[in-house]
Design a protein around this motif. Structure first.
Motif, short mmCIF file in Angstrom:
data_model
loop_
_atom_site.label_atom_id
_atom_site.label_comp_id
_atom_site.label_asym_id
_atom_site.label_seq_id
_atom_site.Cartn_x
_atom_site.Cartn_y
_atom_site.Cartn_z
N LEU A 127 60.82 50.54 -0.90
CA LEU A 127 62.14 49.90 -0.86
C LEU A 127 62.05 48.38 -0.95
N GLY A 128 60.86 47.88 -1.27
CA GLY A 128 60.70 46.45 -1.52
C GLY A 128 60.13 45.62 -0.38
N PHE A 129 59.76 46.24 0.72
CA PHE A 129 59.17 45.51 1.85
C PHE A 129 57.67 45.33 1.62
N ILE A 130 57.13 44.27 2.21
CA ILE A 130 55.68 44.09 2.22
C ILE A 130 55.24 43.90 3.67
N ALA A 131 54.04 44.35 3.96
CA ALA A 131 53.49 44.18 5.30
C ALA A 131 53.23 42.70 5.56
N ALA A 132 53.61 42.25 6.76
CA ALA A 132 53.46 40.82 7.10
C ALA A 132 52.72 40.64 8.42
N SER A 133 52.05 41.69 8.88
CA SER A 133 51.27 41.57 10.11
C SER A 133 50.22 42.69 10.13
N GLU A 134 49.32 42.56 11.04
CA GLU A 134 48.42 43.66 11.35
C GLU A 134 49.19 44.63 12.25
N PRO A 135 48.77 45.88 12.34
CA PRO A 135 49.45 46.80 13.24
C PRO A 135 49.40 46.31 14.69
N TYR A 136 50.47 46.60 15.42
CA TYR A 136 50.57 46.27 16.83
C TYR A 136 51.31 47.41 17.53
N LEU A 137 51.16 47.49 18.83
CA LEU A 137 51.86 48.53 19.58
C LEU A 137 53.21 48.01 20.04
N GLU A 138 54.21 48.80 19.79
CA GLU A 138 55.56 48.55 20.30
C GLU A 138 55.99 49.86 20.97
N ASP A 139 56.20 49.81 22.26
CA ASP A 139 56.53 51.01 23.03
C ASP A 139 55.48 52.11 22.81
N ASP A 140 54.21 51.69 22.75
CA ASP A 140 53.06 52.58 22.58
C ASP A 140 53.02 53.31 21.25
N ILE A 141 53.75 52.80 20.25
CA ILE A 141 53.74 53.38 18.90
C ILE A 141 53.28 52.28 17.95
N PRO A 142 52.31 52.57 17.06
CA PRO A 142 51.84 51.56 16.11
C PRO A 142 52.97 51.13 15.14
N HIS A 143 53.18 49.82 15.07
CA HIS A 143 54.18 49.22 14.20
C HIS A 143 53.54 48.11 13.39
N LEU A 144 54.23 47.64 12.38
CA LEU A 144 53.86 46.42 11.72
C LEU A 144 55.12 45.71 11.25
N LYS A 145 55.04 44.39 11.23
CA LYS A 145 56.16 43.60 10.74
C LYS A 145 56.15 43.70 9.22
N MET A 146 57.33 43.93 8.66
CA MET A 146 57.46 44.00 7.21
C MET A 146 58.64 43.11 6.82
N ILE A 147 58.55 42.57 5.61
CA ILE A 147 59.58 41.66 5.12
C ILE A 147 60.00 42.09 3.72
N LYS A 148 61.31 42.08 3.51
CA LYS A 148 61.87 42.24 2.16
C LYS A 148 62.36 40.87 1.77
N ALA A 149 61.68 40.27 0.82
CA ALA A 149 61.99 38.91 0.41
C ALA A 149 63.28 38.86 -0.40
N ALA A 150 64.09 37.86 -0.12
CA ALA A 150 65.29 37.63 -0.95
C ALA A 150 64.86 37.29 -2.36
N ASP A 151 63.76 36.55 -2.48
CA ASP A 151 63.14 36.22 -3.76
C ASP A 151 61.74 36.80 -3.74
N PRO A 152 61.55 38.01 -4.32
CA PRO A 152 60.24 38.67 -4.24
C PRO A 152 59.08 37.84 -4.79
N THR A 153 59.35 36.88 -5.65
CA THR A 153 58.26 36.07 -6.19
C THR A 153 57.81 35.01 -5.18
N ALA A 154 58.57 34.82 -4.10
CA ALA A 154 58.25 33.78 -3.12
C ALA A 154 57.17 34.21 -2.13
N LEU A 155 56.95 35.51 -1.97
CA LEU A 155 55.95 35.98 -0.99
C LEU A 155 54.57 36.05 -1.60
#
Length: 155
Positions: A127-155
């Motif tokens: 859906l256009g997101f890219i990973a922006a972090s290493e995995p981390y635990l949030e409420d004991d569930i592995p998560h990662l920060k992801m970003i959908k850039a307004a300008d995909p060429t900017a990331l």
């Protein structure tokens, strides 16, 4: 079935009850993750609740959060969930697309952030997101920060 986009003050009590029930069923019961579901973010005047109901039951839900509510300087989306009875119908993709469209309409030309469960990384990448972090635990569930850039060429 009809999609709705509502602020907290526009939610009727039955819809509020049903969306909270869905969120607890998915995030607390199914994922066996006791955490504080009521986090005051629902009340923020710029939060939008994206809802699909079948009869009186909410079967798909997400929320749009204003910049700085969850992510410093950026809007975010979260609490994305589909009821067990409505899964495997393609509603997840439709729900996220509607949520992204609503977010972009409220904050055009702004990156959209999400804290995604790691097992859904490919879903969000499609859906256009890219990973922006290493995995981390949030409420004991592995998560990662992801970003959908307004300008995909900017990331």
């Amino acid at each position: 079935m009809q999609w709705q986009v509502l602020t907290f003050n526009e939610l009727d009590t039955l819809t509020l009850y049903s969306l909270l029930q869905l969120r607890v069923d998915v995030f607390v019961v199914e994922q066996n993750c006791p955490y504080p579901e009521l986090d005051d973010k629902d009340l923020h005047p710029q939060t939008r609740h994206i809802i699909l109901k079948k009869g009186d039951k909410v079967i798909a839900y997400s929320r749009v959060l204003a910049p700085d509510v969850s992510f410093a300087g950026f809007p975010g989306i979260g609490r994305i969930c589909i009821s067990q009875t409505a899964r495997r119908l393609g509603l997840g993709k439709i729900l996220v697309e509607k949520t992204l469209a609503e977010t972009a309409a409220l904050w055009p030309k702004t990156d959209i952030h999400i804290s995604a469960q790691c097992y859904l990384q490919r879903f969000y990448q499609d859906l256009g997101f890219i990973a922006a972090s290493e995995p981390y635990l949030e409420d004991d569930i592995p998560h990662l920060k992801m970003i959908k850039a307004a300008d995909p060429t900017a990331l």
